[in-house]
Write an enzyme that holds these catalytic residues in place. Structure first.
Site, PDB file in Angstrom:
ATOM      1  N   HIS A 102       0.822  -1.214   0.000  1.00 19.25           N
ATOM      2  CA  HIS A 102       0.000   0.000   0.000  1.00 19.25           C
ATOM      3  C   HIS A 102       0.858   1.267   0.000  1.00 19.25           C
ATOM      4  O   HIS A 102       0.385   2.339  -0.373  1.00 19.25           O
ATOM      5  CB  HIS A 102      -1.013  -0.005   1.147  1.00 19.25           C
ATOM      6  CG  HIS A 102      -0.454   0.151   2.514  1.00 19.25           C
ATOM      7  ND1 HIS A 102      -0.181  -0.914   3.351  1.00 19.25           N
ATOM      8  CD2 HIS A 102      -0.133   1.262   3.237  1.00 19.25           C
ATOM      9  CE1 HIS A 102       0.263  -0.457   4.510  1.00 19.25           C
ATOM     10  NE2 HIS A 102       0.310   0.857   4.466  1.00 19.25           N
ATOM     11  N   ASP A 239       1.429  -7.814   2.036  1.00 22.37           N
ATOM     12  CA  ASP A 239       1.515  -6.362   1.862  1.00 22.37           C
ATOM     13  C   ASP A 239       2.959  -5.940   1.641  1.00 22.37           C
ATOM     14  O   ASP A 239       3.626  -5.410   2.537  1.00 22.37           O
ATOM     15  CB  ASP A 239       0.930  -5.674   3.095  1.00 22.37           C
ATOM     16  CG  ASP A 239       0.499  -4.244   2.813  1.00 22.37           C
ATOM     17  OD1 ASP A 239       0.979  -3.676   1.817  1.00 22.37           O
ATOM     18  OD2 ASP A 239      -0.310  -3.702   3.582  1.00 22.37           O
ATOM     19  N   SER A 651       4.122   1.876   8.410  1.00 29.20           N
ATOM     20  CA  SER A 651       3.858   0.924   7.336  1.00 29.20           C
ATOM     21  C   SER A 651       5.144   0.648   6.556  1.00 29.20           C
ATOM     22  O   SER A 651       5.792   1.567   6.072  1.00 29.20           O
ATOM     23  CB  SER A 651       2.798   1.472   6.385  1.00 29.20           C
ATOM     24  OG  SER A 651       1.554   1.554   7.023  1.00 29.20           O
TER      25      SER A 651
END
Length: 715
Positions: A102, A239, A651
């Site tokens: 992402h 991810d 992240s």
């Protein structure tokens, strides 16, 4: 420090009502590394860390090319600020960088077309020449950090008003940047506030602007579970996306993109481990957490709940419904809006979850109880200041979510840019020859989606804010368009110079421009925003001062204990253990496997977020994963939990074992961690990570990316 002291610190200082669950305790804190307290390091060693303190951080400006000294590798030297919004880590001697899927979402989307949809189908560059450059992307390495609070105070910081303080900080930042450029011309310094303005740290960085896309799994895997599983556990999302840093072939240093640039030869990189983990194992995360507000007062949290989170989730919920309808109807539209939708939906769900946590935990009352114990601090002033601006602040959030860049609406974005200032083009000596012009970005939006979204949001805004905060164009909608919002928006799109491709908008306001619907729309927004800002800004500085004083009082009350500052997108370290949690007596488990992934895939016909292409699904039909299989589960682990203290910006952060080896990438938190920006719930908050072995398996089995595995030292 004994472990019991750490626990007491967490309970007493951060006001936890109790420590629940099993033998694992979350070690709260986002610690800066250059001044890591000895007590914290000793606690890390007690919990399993096997590295000397020097292996975590070192002042790398001492080891420049001019010094002639041998560089001492540190873990922090391999962790990067990824484009100003995520974290990445260098994992090879050729500048390979891992981050979350992402985080690379927009880069992947920007290279995608209907014919070559890398977002949907994934991407792997088989050679260096195939790696794709990305506009406006960078990675930055932290080289040094130091406390400059006393230096600023000696220059009169404490006696200055807001604007003088900002000027002084900018001046010192510029002077320090010039100083470090004598070490390396590509170094620069940023000064950030810590502890609510009670301290200032200067950080030296080196930025590399040539970053190229190397690998991305299919969207069905990189975003597996989608919004259905976002902020949820159990998870099975791979991810990850892979990039590479390129440098000047002559200097080996940072350089703007050029086909002549070569892969970076980094000073240090992280070693990838396939040894896995077990419950209770030490786990450490390094990264760039974006923003937390754990020192925020009870009144600030009430404002966050009622005036920010509540209107944010409301507007985004309405907007996303329209976006999804158009995206489902057209592949071309989906590609254009995939990234925008994901960004919007992430914080839509975050706002919902945070408010639920605020209420269920009782955070506001918990804070008020603590504040009442600070005898030398009076809450009356702060309470009144927040109350004074509450209505305007709530309207302001509705406004920004509807009309600013956050709306992801092209008309709103252009209207905002027009009134907020754009580069002036034309003859600088003749005002009549000067003009403004929007770049052609028609490949990034869809007219029909944009029109319907804005029409729906216009009506929604009107139904949720007091009439005094309605822009004047609402009168025109009623009078000239009989209250038809869509007809009004269509008229702007079809007639306004704002939306005409290549149009040159005169700098001087002409009679024609005054009648332009789009220009009137923009100017009306300016007037309304100004009215709100007057009320909000009137108390802004006073609130900042009072929150600063409150933070100082908290620190003074616990002056013998270590403290960490709120996150501000500077490099931090957090430590804890691998492990799950108990909720309503149920054990969460601390890892998921390929079997649980396949079980969800079987629901793909009913739940779109679980759909995976048949050829990808078949990759997990095997019973043997070789060295990538886990010793405990006897199969492939795909995701796992730790109790590390993280937030947005983390992240892509590396999850490291006791030896500093990479075992996974942090990518999310569970539902009960959504209050962590203001309160860390040690019993329930967990960090969700993608297992590095899952990443390696998908690279090999799907991408046949053997060259990348070999580059990372994987046999």
């Amino acid at each position: 420090m004994k472990r019991i002291l750490t626990i007491l610190f967490v309970v007493n200082y951060m006001f936890l009502p109790s420590l629940l669950g099993g033998r694992l305790f979350a070690d709260e804190g986002m610690w800066t590394l250059y001044n890591l307290p000895d007590a914290v390091y000793r606690q890390m060693r007690a919990e399993g860390l096997m590295l000397p303190k020097e292996a975590l951080y070192n002042d790398l400006t001492k080891y420049s090319i001019h010094s002639g000294r041998t560089i001492v590798p540190t873990l922090s030297s391999a962790v990067v600020n990824f484009s100003g919004f995520c974290t990445g880590e260098v994992v090879s001697p050729k500048g390979l960088v891992l981050t979350n899927h992402h985080c690379g979402f927009e880069a992947i989307r920007s290279h995608s077309t209907v014919e070559n949809d890398y977002m949907k189908n994934g991407f792997f560059a088989e050679t260096f020449e195939d790696e794709l450059p990305n506009e406006n992307m960078f990675v930055a390495f932290m080289k040094k950090q130091e406390n400059v609070t006393e230096k600023l105070r000696s220059l009169g910081l404490d006696s200055m008003d807001k604007y003088a303080r900002e000027a002084l900080i900018d001046s010192l930042e510029e002077a320090m940047s010039e100083e470090v450029k004598s070490i390396d011309s590509t170094y620069y310094v940023e000064i950030n506030t810590f502890f609510e303005g009670n301290a200032y740290y200067a950080t030296t960085y080196q930025r590399y602007p040539d970053v190229r896309l190397v690998f991305a799994p299919p969207k069905s895997m990189g975003k597996f579970g989608g919004e259905t599983d976002n902020w949820m556990w159990p998870r099975q999302t791979c991810d990850v996306s892979v990039f590479r840093v390129y440098v000047d072939p002559l200097t080996g240093g940072p350089a703007e993109y050029s086909p002549k640039n070569v892969p970076m030869l980094p000073d240090n990189w992280l070693w990838v481990s396939t040894n896995g983990y077990k419950e209770g194992d030490f786990a450490m995360v390094m990264g760039y957490p974006g923003s937390t507000s754990r020192y925020l007062s009870s009144y600030g949290i009430e404002e966050m709940r009622n005036c920010i989170n509540d209107p944010r989730q409301q507007v985004r919920g309405v907007k996303q419904e329209v976006m999804k309808k158009h995206m489902d109807a057209s592949e071309e539209v989906r590609i254009k809006y995939d990234s925008k939708y994901a960004q919007s939906a992430n914080y839509w769900k975050n706002a919902i979850g945070m408010n639920k946590c605020i209420d269920s935990v009782g955070i506001v009352n918990m804070k008020k109880t603590m504040e009442a114990k600070l005898a030398s601090w009076d809450s009356t002033s702060l309470k009144n200041l927040y109350a004074k601006r509450a209505e305007a602040m709530r309207a302001f959030t509705f406004f920004t979510e509807t009309f600013s860049y956050r709306s992801n609406n092209e008309l709103a974005v252009r209207a905002t840019k027009f009134y907020s200032g754009m580069p002036v083009l034309g003859d600088s000596t003749k005002v009549k020859k000067q003009y403004l012009q929007f770049k052609d970005n028609s490949d990034q939006w869809d007219k029909d989606l944009d029109i319907e979204t804005m029409a729906v949001m216009l009506e929604n805004y009107r139904s949720h804010v007091p009439s005094k905060y309605l822009p004047s164009f609402y009168q025109r909608i009623d009078k000239d368009f009989n209250g038809n919002y869509k007809a009004y928006v269509e008229a702007i799109w079809n007639t306004s110079v704002l939306m005409k491709k290549g149009a040159k908008i005169p700098l001087r306001m002409t009679r024609k421009l005054k009648k332009d619907l789009g220009i009137d729309f923009s100017m009306s927004l300016v007037e309304t925003l100004a009215d709100m800002k007057i009320i909000i800004d009137d108390s802004k500085d006073s609130i900042w001062e009072q929150e600063k004083i409150l933070c100082a009082e908290k620190l003074r009350a616990e002056e013998n204990l270590p403290h960490y500052s709120d996150a501000n997108f500077t490099l931090r370290m957090t430590y804890g253990q691998v492990g799950g949690y108990k909720l309503n007596g149920e054990d969460s488990g601390y890892y998921t496997t390929a079997k649980s992934l396949k079980d969800k895939m079987m629901k793909g016909g009913d739940i779109q977020d679980y759909y995976v292409e048949p050829h990808v699904r078949e990759l997990f039909d095997t019973e043997s994963y070789g060295v990538l299989g886990d010793a405990v589960s006897k199969t492939l682990n795909v995701c796992f939990l730790t109790n590390n203290d993280i937030t947005g910006g983390n992240s892509g952060s590396p999850v490291l074992d006791a030896q500093g080896h990479l075992i996974g990438l942090a990518f999310d938190g569970n539902w009960d961690s959504l209050s962590s920006d203001i309160f860390f719930d040690s019993s329930l908050a967990r960090c969700i990570n993608v297992d590095i072995r899952y990443v390696l398996y998908l690279m090999k089995a799907w991408g046949n990316a053997t060259r990348l595995l070999q580059e990372m030292g994987i046999e």
